[in-house]
Scaffold this active site. Structure first.
Site, mmCIF file in Angstrom:
data_model
loop_
_atom_site.group_PDB
_atom_site.id
_atom_site.type_symbol
_atom_site.label_atom_id
_atom_site.label_comp_id
_atom_site.label_asym_id
_atom_site.label_seq_id
_atom_site.Cartn_x
_atom_site.Cartn_y
_atom_site.Cartn_z
ATOM 1 N N ARG A 1 5.678 -0.976 -5.557
ATOM 2 C CA ARG A 1 5.520 -2.321 -5.031
ATOM 3 C C ARG A 1 6.733 -2.730 -4.200
ATOM 4 N NH1 ARG A 1 0.483 -3.596 -4.267
ATOM 5 N NH2 ARG A 1 -0.629 -4.438 -6.063
ATOM 6 N N PHE B 1 0.782 -8.184 9.156
ATOM 7 C CA PHE B 1 -0.201 -8.155 8.073
ATOM 8 C C PHE B 1 -0.178 -9.481 7.323
ATOM 9 C CE2 PHE B 1 -1.785 -7.214 3.832
ATOM 10 C CZ PHE B 1 -2.927 -6.492 4.124
ATOM 11 N N GLU C 1 -12.592 -3.062 -5.790
ATOM 12 C CA GLU C 1 -11.267 -2.557 -6.117
ATOM 13 C C GLU C 1 -11.275 -1.701 -7.376
ATOM 14 O OE1 GLU C 1 -8.566 -2.610 -4.449
ATOM 15 O OE2 GLU C 1 -9.005 -4.045 -2.861
ATOM 16 N N ARG D 1 8.940 -27.691 6.624
ATOM 17 C CA ARG D 1 8.566 -26.818 5.519
ATOM 18 C C ARG D 1 8.021 -25.500 6.083
ATOM 19 N NH1 ARG D 1 11.289 -29.834 3.249
ATOM 20 N NH2 ARG D 1 10.872 -31.064 1.352
ATOM 21 N N GLU E 1 -4.940 3.581 3.353
ATOM 22 C CA GLU E 1 -4.138 2.383 3.136
ATOM 23 C C GLU E 1 -2.810 2.695 2.458
ATOM 24 O OE1 GLU E 1 -6.499 -0.479 1.047
ATOM 25 O OE2 GLU E 1 -8.129 -0.433 2.523
#
Length: 374
Positions: A241, A190, A275, A213, A326
């Site tokens: 989260r 993802f 959203e 990097r 989701e």
């Protein structure tokens, strides 16, 4: 050398040039007894048999073995294989044609190249650079699995070029100041991680030595804080989260503004409105820009567009929301502005986008209340 007939997105010559790795031209051609239809599953077409129809396209000749391998990598990512078919130019001739594997995609409405170019041409062409960078390192089916995320990254890169911020104090970069010697993608699902061997211009003017990097690839996103200037209250969302979990924070449920990733065919403003419906059941009107910024510029590519949305937030609005497919489980809170600032001050609100937006609203609140009260 081989001859190919392209009827879909590869008729867009900028895209075909990226895939082949060289400038290319084509000759108008058509395939009898076939039609080009929109795939129900994505922003690309499929070829279907249709008696009496003709599929318009182009023929490109003199494609070498290395270029065929590049085409197979790109088209194989969409589960397409080649077959020999008779196409019509000034006369009938044989050409290779990419067709979807049986049962892979469902055909929908007629596909129109000009419509696709207007909506998707630039984004798909930009994304093709990433797809082709994986040629020889990632199987085509793995590329297909990541393609929706890659499209979002391509759209983010286009916005980065058109939304350039001022360079009144900092160094104004010139072509050649940064030279990427090689790029690798050790992880890609993802999100992705990319490693670069690069050099960049030093402040004294010389080109620096090669350095390694790495960057965490997270695409452009939006936050929007609904604010009722009459009742002087805001709406926050609360959800689990993973970032807090990964840090070792026991408090994995965070208070945030409404937020989401900008899809490849969206503007940041459209994302904010989408959203708000998904996460809070709100239909937004005006969007007031707060700031545009990187979240952690040292190693993360994520770039945020933050807004405040003046709206009506009556009693009884709080509830649970989210897109079940989701895995979203979101609770909303409607709280007074003063309570918002208390939560910022106590540290219970601990994510940068909401803190930045709250401080902006603290500054602009008198103006908004005066201008928008009814």
């Amino acid at each position: 050398m081989a001859e190919f007939f392209f009827y879909g997105t590869l008729r867009h010559l900028p895209l075909l040039s990226v895939v082949l790795g060289r400038p290319v031209t084509g000759e108008a051609a058509w395939l009898p007894g076939h039609a080009v239809r929109q795939a129900m599953e994505g922003a690309f077409p499929v070829l279907v048999e249709q008696p009496g129809a003709r599929a318009e396209g182009i023929v490109v000749r003199d494609i070498g073995l290395a270029e065929i391998a590049r085409l197979d990598h790109y088209e194989g990512g969409f589960a397409f294989d080649t077959v020999e078919m008779t196409v019509q130019t000034t006369q009938p001739e044989m050409a290779r044609v990419y067709r979807p594997r049986p049962g892979q995609w469902q055909a929908g409405a007629p596909w129109v190249l000009a419509d696709w170019q207007a909506r998707w041409g630039d984004v798909v062409t930009e994304t093709a650079h990433d797809v082709m960078a994986l040629h020889g390192t990632m199987p085509a089916d793995a590329v297909l699995a990541r393609y929706p995320q890659m499209l979002v990254r391509g759209a983010s890169r286009l916005r980065a070029r058109t939304d350039a911020a001022p360079t009144a104090l900092r160094l104004a970069a010139q072509p050649g100041d940064v030279q990427v010697l090689s790029r690798r993608t050790p992880y890609a699902r993802f999100f992705a991680v990319e490693e670069y061997d690069l050099t960049h211009r030093l402040f004294q003017g010389d080109q620096g030595k090669p350095i390694l990097r790495a960057a965490f690839i997270a695409c452009d996103a939006v936050t929007v804080l609904p604010y009722d200037p009459v009742r002087d209250r805001v709406l926050l969302v609360e959800q689990f989260r993973t970032g807090a979990l990964a840090r070792g924070d026991r408090q994995c449920w965070q208070l945030e503004a409404v937020a989401g990733r900008v899809d490849a065919d969206e503007t940041p403003e459209a994302t904010a409105r989408r959203e708000a419906v998904e996460e809070a059941g709100l239909t937004l009107g005006d969007l007031l820009p707060v700031a545009q910024y990187y979240t952690s510029i040292g190693a993360v590519s994520e770039y945020l567009y933050s807004f405040v949305a003046p709206c009506d937030l009556p009693d009884g609005l709080a509830g649970t929301h989210g897109v079940e497919e989701e895995g979203e489980d979101i609770r909303t809170h409607v709280i007074p502005f003063d309570r918002l600032m208390e939560l910022v001050g106590s540290g219970e609100i601990s994510n940068a986008p909401l803190i930045i937006t709250a401080l902006w609203l603290q500054r602009e609140r008198p103006r908004l209340r005066g201008a928008l009260q009814v």
